[in-house]
Structures are given as C-alpha cells and as structure tokens.
Design an enzyme around this catalytic site. Structure first.
Site, PDB file in Angstrom:
ATOM      1  N   LYS A   1      -4.019   4.260  15.593  1.00 40.98           N
ATOM      2  CA  LYS A   1      -3.120   3.054  16.007  1.00 40.98           C
ATOM      3  C   LYS A   1      -2.047   3.073  15.611  1.00 40.98           C
ATOM      4  O   LYS A   1      -1.812   2.814  14.424  1.00 40.98           O
ATOM      5  CB  LYS A   1      -3.872   1.686  15.798  1.00 40.98           C
ATOM      6  CG  LYS A   1      -3.466   0.691  16.698  1.00 40.98           C
ATOM      7  CD  LYS A   1      -3.005  -0.739  16.328  1.00 40.98           C
ATOM      8  CE  LYS A   1      -1.885  -0.826  15.291  1.00 40.98           C
ATOM      9  NZ  LYS A   1      -0.708  -0.990  15.843  1.00 40.98           N
TER      10      LYS A   1
ATOM     11  N   GLU B   1      -3.378   3.701   1.671  1.00 40.45           N
ATOM     12  CA  GLU B   1      -1.903   4.196   1.031  1.00 40.45           C
ATOM     13  C   GLU B   1      -0.901   3.005   1.277  1.00 40.45           C
ATOM     14  O   GLU B   1      -0.486   2.680   2.457  1.00 40.45           O
ATOM     15  CB  GLU B   1      -1.625   5.520   1.871  1.00 40.45           C
ATOM     16  CG  GLU B   1      -0.940   6.270   0.789  1.00 40.45           C
ATOM     17  CD  GLU B   1       0.430   6.034   1.090  1.00 40.45           C
ATOM     18  OE1 GLU B   1       1.472   5.258   0.716  1.00 40.45           O
ATOM     19  OE2 GLU B   1       1.160   6.745   2.231  1.00 40.45           O
TER      20      GLU B   1
ATOM     21  N   CYS C   1       7.575   4.687   1.194  1.00 43.08           N
ATOM     22  CA  CYS C   1       6.614   4.096   0.402  1.00 43.08           C
ATOM     23  C   CYS C   1       6.852   4.531  -1.099  1.00 43.08           C
ATOM     24  O   CYS C   1       6.681   3.739  -2.116  1.00 43.08           O
ATOM     25  CB  CYS C   1       5.015   4.050   0.537  1.00 43.08           C
ATOM     26  SG  CYS C   1       4.629   5.807   1.127  1.00 43.08           S
TER      27      CYS C   1
ATOM     28  N   GLU D   1       8.507  -4.381  -3.625  1.00 35.97           N
ATOM     29  CA  GLU D   1       8.811  -3.304  -2.738  1.00 35.97           C
ATOM     30  C   GLU D   1       9.851  -3.996  -1.595  1.00 35.97           C
ATOM     31  O   GLU D   1       9.575  -4.886  -0.796  1.00 35.97           O
ATOM     32  CB  GLU D   1       7.599  -2.832  -2.205  1.00 35.97           C
ATOM     33  CG  GLU D   1       7.962  -1.783  -1.125  1.00 35.97           C
ATOM     34  CD  GLU D   1       6.759  -1.041  -0.647  1.00 35.97           C
ATOM     35  OE1 GLU D   1       6.035  -1.653   0.117  1.00 35.97           O
ATOM     36  OE2 GLU D   1       6.818   0.323  -0.581  1.00 35.97           O
TER      37      GLU D   1
END
Ligand code: NAP
Ligand code: MG
Length: 517
Positions: free
Chosen positions: A222, A297, A331, A428
């Site tokens: 997906k 992750e 990331c 983040e």
C-alpha cells in the site's frame, strides 16, 4: 531562488552541467567549497527534464492478481503535483473488499506458485524486474519527481538506481537462503502486508518487495496516498516481467481505511511498515496478540556531529546533504547539527554561505537542489514547528530566495541558539530545517546526540579513526556514518533503535525479516 528564472542564456548550458556535477546535495564528495573565498555565483539556464517520457493515464486501478482492476465501490481520489498543484491522475481508493481480494490472491500465489518455486527461478524474475527498471529508469524518475516534488537529479541519481539495486541484490539471495545463516531450511513467512510512506515512494517499494519476494513471500503493497504513481508503474513493470498473478499486488487508497484493513487482515502473516512513529505505535497495539510478524521503520532526529578536527570542506557538504537532501523529508535526516564549540561560528557562517547557493524550484529542472514539500499537511507541520522554534527563543535564518507562488514550498532554514529541550531539537520536523547545537567534549556530544526518543542514524566528522569507533559504540543509532551522511547500499542493514522502530531492511538481515526458521 530565482536565478534560473532570470537566466536564459543558452551558452550557459555547459557551465550549468559542470555545476550540476559539483554542487549537488545528493553527494558529500563533490568539489569542496573554497575556504575563505566568496562563493562564485553562476547564472543558470533552465534545464528541464522532458515530461514527454511519462505516459500519464487519466485514471489508475488497483493491481490485484496480475491485472489492473476497478475497486468494487468505484471510489477514487486525485493525486497532484506538489510543485504546481496540478492534478496528475485519478487514483483508485481501495475498500475493505478490495483489500480482501488482494490478500486472497497473494495467499493463493504464495501457496501454489511462488513458495514452492525453486529460488533460482524466483531470482530470474527479480533480475528481470531490476533490468526493466533500468530500461524504464527515466520514466520512473520523472514520474517520481512529478508525484513527490523531489528534484529530478535525486530521483535520477539516487532513488531509481538504488531501487533497482535492491532487486539485483536480493535476486542474488533467492537461491542461497540455506547459506544466509538463519538455520536449516528457512521458509517464507507467507503473505506480507507492506505499507510505505511518500518520501521515497519507489525506493521504499523496492526495499519492501525485493527481500520479501526473494525469500518466497507474496506481497500486498500500500503506497502513500499522495505518491501512488511510481508504485503503479512498478506494478506495470512487474506485469511486463511476467510475474505469476497475485505474487505482487498494489492497493492504493487511504491508510486509515485500506492500510488499516490490510494490516488487520487475517490472511496477512507479516506486516512491514515505514512511516510516522504515531501510526507505527498504533499498528503495534493493533497487532498485539495476533502472532503476526512486524517490522517498523519510523521517525528519527539524527545528530550530525562535527568535531574541530573534521575535514571541514566535506563536513559542510555533509551537513547540507544531511538535512536538505529530499527537502529534509528523510527519516534519517541529519536534522540536528552538533558542532564543537570552538568551530561553531565558522561552521555556521560557512554553512550559510553554502545555503545561499542552493537552488529551490521546479523539481524537473536538472539544476534544482530543493524541490517542493510533498503535501500541504506536511507543509503545515513544518511551519508549525519552525514557528515553535522562534517562540522558544531560537534564532531563525534562511537565505534570500523566491519561492514559487503555486505549490507547497519551504525555504532552507537554520536555527541557531537551540537548546536541547526545544521542540525543534526533539521532534521530527521532516522538512528542510536544521537545528544547531554545540558541545565541548566527545562525552557531551554523545549525551546530546542520544538525548532523543529516536535512534535511527548519526554522522561523525573527525580525522580521528579511534574516536569514530568509540562514538559508533556509544551512539544509540542503527546507522553511524563516518565523514559522510545519507549513504545507502543494498548490502547494508538499515533500521532503528528505540522509537525509530525495530527490524532491519537491507543486507542479509533484511532477508531474515521475511524468513521463518
Ligand atoms: P503516516 O500517516 O504514518 O503514513 C505512512 C503510510 O501509512 C501511508 O501509506 C499511510 O497512508 C499509511 N497509514 C496511515 N494510517 C494508517 C493506519 N492506521 N493503518 C495502516 N496504514 C496507515 O505518515 P504521514 O502522515 O504521511 O506523515 C506524517 C509524519 O510521519 C511526517 O511528518 C514524518 O514525521 C513521519 N514520516 C516518517 C517517515 C519515515 O520514513 N520514517 C516517512 C513518512 C513520514 P496514507 O498516505 O493514505 O495516509
Ligand atoms: Mg497520514
């Protein structure tokens, strides 16, 4: 930056090609910025990649059981080019029934065809996919830049070649599973439900599919809602490579609906997720007790640590590459610069001079260094965190640059005077925003670098080999780069500590994530 808009002198083409080689932010080993010399400013002609290499269809179906099909309830949504807000195509929105069809197809293909197939045969299919990706690499690169907003130089030189490299690498493992060191007769887990984000759409698809398929699993993938096009082109490539129907299925649609239905489906044996820490935690809770294999992750807040004895020319390039590559939507982005106090002023000053030369604009222009932010929600998040940085007392700086009026844009930004407790030092941002902190001793650098809930990556810049090894042992991060940053290779495992997730992708370990022993 609008220099390419003013410059239309075609004699500049040769010069711009040279600069193209030397100043890209995808590369840390480019020509160093000259010491105290003022930056040389070139004028660039526009060098747009041709859009005619992609053949966009007006609408795309779901790829289930080897064919593109309409979703049962015929729902769809639009994907757009974030640099222009132009609608690129109508995309099928999968519902629960469609997800079920895809998982059933994957289950049949796993049991009847792909699982029992000798590894050497599976390898041939994977090699074929890799080769067709190479043949169609230009198309893949342009499509990726259109849908994601990233500079064409990055799609062309990083995303597409690395994606193909993952298929080549794992093809080599498919007939050697007995020798991979996981014990005798390693077996595929079964059907893998794989959910991926929008920052590296094609590369994430390759990281998920290649090891799973090599190990004999079948897949339902997906892609993120805002970047479905390269995964759909990959599905077409998979069709072209004649993979047996059902071995790979691609379902597009909302994560909250199609994604959630996929991971919850009882026919899915393994869930692999890359994306936000928030959704990752939800999945962990949702899957507790189901016995499904899970790898996550998630986010990061990497420290790029620069010692006073660092090779400074390379370090400046590495800092720029670390946080401005892919607009910082990475990331493992080096979003915190930890610089030794004795050189902090000179590093910040040189960094600013380098940033003034970055070109922000049309992702399809080969001279562009920073493209568009992928989606408006992400832009809001970046704006909100940058505003919080100012409110908490950090000093905000950006080079003067003209941002396009349409699309989602954020100028490269540096915050100094940042304290470790500030939100911009902890959360983040996933955008082109660097927070600069200082340290005095290696021990303080380690303490500050580890002062985060994340643990995905770190960079260390110093001439001292022994210090690099010591730091690598102390830093709680899945990857530590030495005098480099954002280097990827299919042979190297990648993954996080702590809230950055668990499990590794890439290398032998990435294969192990898809095997039962
Ligand atoms: P996200 O919501 O975690 O999306 C990642 C993927 O998960 C997408 O395919 C998404 O589909 C899907 N998804 C969302 N909710 C789901 C659910 N309940 N069950 C199953 N799948 C689900 O990430 P985002 O909203 O795009 O980005 C938010 C933040 O995540 C960013 O600001 C950034 O900090 C972080 N992020 C990290 C990475 C990384 O590589 N670690 C990548 C992207 C984002 P939809 O696209 O349809 O929502
Ligand atoms: Mg989302």
């Amino acid at each position: 930056m609008s220099e390419h808009e003013h410059a239309n002198n075609s004699e500049d083409a040769a010069v711009s090609d040279l600069k193209d080689e030397s100043a890209g932010i995808g590369e840390t080993s480019g020509h160093p910025v000259a010491g105290e010399r003022p930056e040389q400013v070139f004028e660039y002609a526009r060098a747009p990649e041709s859009r005619s290499v992609v053949h966009l269809r007006s609408s795309y179906g779901l790829f289930i059981d080897g064919a593109f099909v309409e979703p049962v309830d015929a729902k769809s949504y639009k994907t757009e080019n974030p640099a222009t807000e132009e609608v690129l195509a109508e995309i099928a929105a999968a519902g629960v029934e469609d997800v079920d069809r895809a998982v059933q197809a994957a289950g049949r293909a796993q049991k009847m065809v792909w699982g029992p197939m000798p590894g050497a045969e599976r390898a041939k299919y994977l090699f074929r996919i890799a080769r067709i990706m190479q043949e169609r690499s230009r198309e893949l690169a342009v499509l990726e830049s259109l849908d994601n907003g990233k500079p064409i130089r990055e799609s062309r030189d990083v995303d597409v070649p690395l994606a193909a490299a993952h298929f080549f690498y794992y093809a080599g493992w498919a007939d050697k599973l007995d020798y991979a060191g996981f014990g005798p007769n390693p077996a595929p887990i079964g059907v893998a439900g794989q959910v991926i984000p929008w920052n590296f759409p094609l590369m994430m698809a390759a990281w998920k599919l290649a090891p799973a398929l090599a190990a004999g699993n079948t897949c339902v993938l997906k892609p993120a809602s805002t970047t479905p096009l390269s995964a759909l082109l990959l599905a077409e490539i998979i069709q072209q490579a004649d993979l047996p129907p059902g071995v790979v299925n691609v379902i597009t649609g909302a994560g909250s609906l199609a994604g959630a239905a996929l991971v919850a489906h009882p026919g899915v044996d393994k869930v692999a997720f890359t994306g936000s820490t928030e959704v990752g935690k939800d999945l962990q809770r949702a899957l507790a007790g189901t016995g499904k294999h899970l790898t996550l992750e998630l986010g990061g807040k990497a420290a790029n640590i620069v010692f006073e004895d660092a090779p400074l020319d390379q370090a400046i390039e590495g800092i720029v590459n670390g946080i401005f590559f892919n607009q910082g939507e990475v990331c493992c982005a080096g979003s915190r610069l930890l610089v030794q106090e004795s050189i902090a002023d000179i590093v910040v000053e040189r960094l600013k001079r380098r940033l003034a030369t970055l070109r922000v604009g049309d992702p399809l222009d080969k001279n562009t260094d920073l493209g568009a932010i992928n989606n408006p929600a992400q832009l809001d998040k970046i704006r909100e965190l940058a505003a919080a940085g100012e409110a908490e007392g950090a000093i905000r700086w950006s080079p003067s640059c003209t941002l396009p009026s349409k699309g989602y844009w954020f100028a490269p930004t540096v915050f100094t005077n940042v304290s470790p407790a500030h939100r911009i030092a902890q959360e983040e941002i996933f955008g082109p925003v660097l927070s600069v902190l200082t340290f005095r001793t290696p021990e303080e650098a380690v303490a500050k670098a580890n002062n985060t809930v994340y643990g995905l990556s770190a960079g260390v810049w110093t001439e001292k080999g022994s210090r690099i090894l010591w730091m690598a042992g102390q830093l709680r991060a899945g990857v530590v780069w030495a005098n480099s940053f954002n280097r990827f290779d299919p042979t190297s495992p990648f993954g996080g500590y702590r809230e950055s997730g668990f499990g590794r992708e890439g290398g032998r370990q990435g294969l192990g994530a898809y095997l039962d022993v």
